[in-house]
Write a protein that holds these residues in place. Structure first.
Motif, PDB file in Angstrom:
ATOM      1  N   ALA A  98      -6.942  -9.932  11.103  1.00  0.00           N
ATOM      2  CA  ALA A  98      -6.055  -9.018  11.835  1.00  0.00           C
ATOM      3  C   ALA A  98      -5.303  -8.056  10.918  1.00  0.00           C
ATOM      4  CB  ALA A  98      -5.053  -9.826  12.662  1.00  0.00           C
ATOM      5  N   ALA A  99      -5.235  -8.353   9.621  1.00  0.00           N
ATOM      6  CA  ALA A  99      -4.469  -7.517   8.693  1.00  0.00           C
ATOM      7  C   ALA A  99      -5.341  -6.582   7.858  1.00  0.00           C
ATOM      8  CB  ALA A  99      -3.653  -8.409   7.765  1.00  0.00           C
ATOM      9  N   ARG A 100      -6.645  -6.699   7.975  1.00  0.00           N
ATOM     10  CA  ARG A 100      -7.546  -5.918   7.122  1.00  0.00           C
ATOM     11  C   ARG A 100      -7.618  -4.457   7.555  1.00  0.00           C
ATOM     12  NH1 ARG A 100     -12.189 -10.497   7.412  1.00  0.00           N
ATOM     13  NH2 ARG A 100     -10.868 -12.148   6.586  1.00  0.00           N
ATOM     14  N   GLN A 101      -7.737  -3.594   6.551  1.00  0.00           N
ATOM     15  CA  GLN A 101      -7.900  -2.146   6.718  1.00  0.00           C
ATOM     16  C   GLN A 101      -6.751  -1.514   7.503  1.00  0.00           C
ATOM     17  OE1 GLN A 101     -11.892  -1.109   7.889  1.00  0.00           O
ATOM     18  NE2 GLN A 101     -12.786  -2.328   6.259  1.00  0.00           N
ATOM     19  N   LYS A 102      -5.536  -2.016   7.267  1.00  0.00           N
ATOM     20  CA  LYS A 102      -4.346  -1.476   7.928  1.00  0.00           C
ATOM     21  C   LYS A 102      -3.277  -1.061   6.917  1.00  0.00           C
ATOM     22  CE  LYS A 102      -5.142  -3.861  12.214  1.00  0.00           C
ATOM     23  NZ  LYS A 102      -4.729  -4.842  13.182  1.00  0.00           N
ATOM     24  N   GLY A 103      -3.636  -1.064   5.639  1.00  0.00           N
ATOM     25  CA  GLY A 103      -2.704  -0.647   4.604  1.00  0.00           C
ATOM     26  C   GLY A 103      -1.916  -1.779   3.952  1.00  0.00           C
ATOM     27  N   TYR A 104      -1.998  -2.979   4.505  1.00  0.00           N
ATOM     28  CA  TYR A 104      -1.260  -4.105   3.920  1.00  0.00           C
ATOM     29  C   TYR A 104      -1.792  -4.454   2.531  1.00  0.00           C
ATOM     30  CZ  TYR A 104       0.684  -4.951   8.580  1.00  0.00           C
ATOM     31  OH  TYR A 104       1.320  -4.826   9.785  1.00  0.00           O
ATOM     32  N   GLY A 105      -3.105  -4.448   2.383  1.00  0.00           N
ATOM     33  CA  GLY A 105      -3.704  -4.788   1.096  1.00  0.00           C
ATOM     34  C   GLY A 105      -3.318  -3.800   0.018  1.00  0.00           C
TER      35      GLY A 105
END
Length: 179
Positions: A98-105
């Motif tokens: 759910a957190a991938r490719q959303k800028g969190y990384g």
């Protein structure tokens, strides 16, 4: 101690994170692009592993969480193999789906890199990424890492060897990115 980014907080691993960490270990999509194999592990094994996870003299382990909801973990970011003599360390990251490719990384990597260069006075941070892991390659490139050497036929998966790329950022490169 929490490390604050623009969108994320990199915080200590807590009891509430054991389920998220278990999901990361067992996610076949993650192991496919990071090497290794998804492992069915019990909660008891995970709790033992969780309790063994702590900062050590050669690294940092932090949960990536959204600043708006710091209790819910989005993934893990780890600095390991810290060599203070040669001023270098390895970094890697895993995020829940759910957190991938959303800028969190990107925010997590940039935040940890800035923190480590400042606090530990390292000169180089590097990451070993499977050549066919295009998403991680793009992530590290977007954070200013440069692709270096390729270690041919290093990782074995399903009877086939895969190449590993070394990505690195030097302190001077990170400083140039800021200006």
């Amino acid at each position: 101690m929490d490390i604050m980014g623009k969108r994320v907080v990199l915080r200590a691993i807590e009891e509430q994170d054991k389920e998220m960490l278990l999901d990361l270990i067992q996610d076949p999509d993650i192991t496919k692009v990071t090497g290794g194999y998804p492992q069915p592990v019990s909660y008891d094994h995970q709790i033992h592993r969780f309790r063994a996870l702590s900062d050590s003299p050669d690294g940092l382990r932090r949960i990536i969480a959204d600043k708006e909801n710091p209790a819910a973990g989005l993934g893990v970011i780890i600095l390991s193999n810290m060599d203070l003599k040669n001023k270098a360390a390895e970094i890697y990251i895993k995020l829940i789906r759910a957190a991938r490719q959303k800028g969190y990384g990107q925010d997590a990597v940039n935040t940890l890199v800035a923190y480590v260069f400042c606090e530990f006075r390292l000169n180089c941070i590097y990451s070993h990424i499977l050549e066919d892991n295009k998403i991680s390659c793009r992530l590290f490139e977007s954070c200013g890492f440069k692709r270096g050497s390729i270690q041919k036929s290093r990782e074995l998966e399903n009877g086939t060897y895969r190449n590993v790329c070394v990505y690195r950022i030097d302190h001077s490169d990170a400083e140039e990115e800021k200006t």
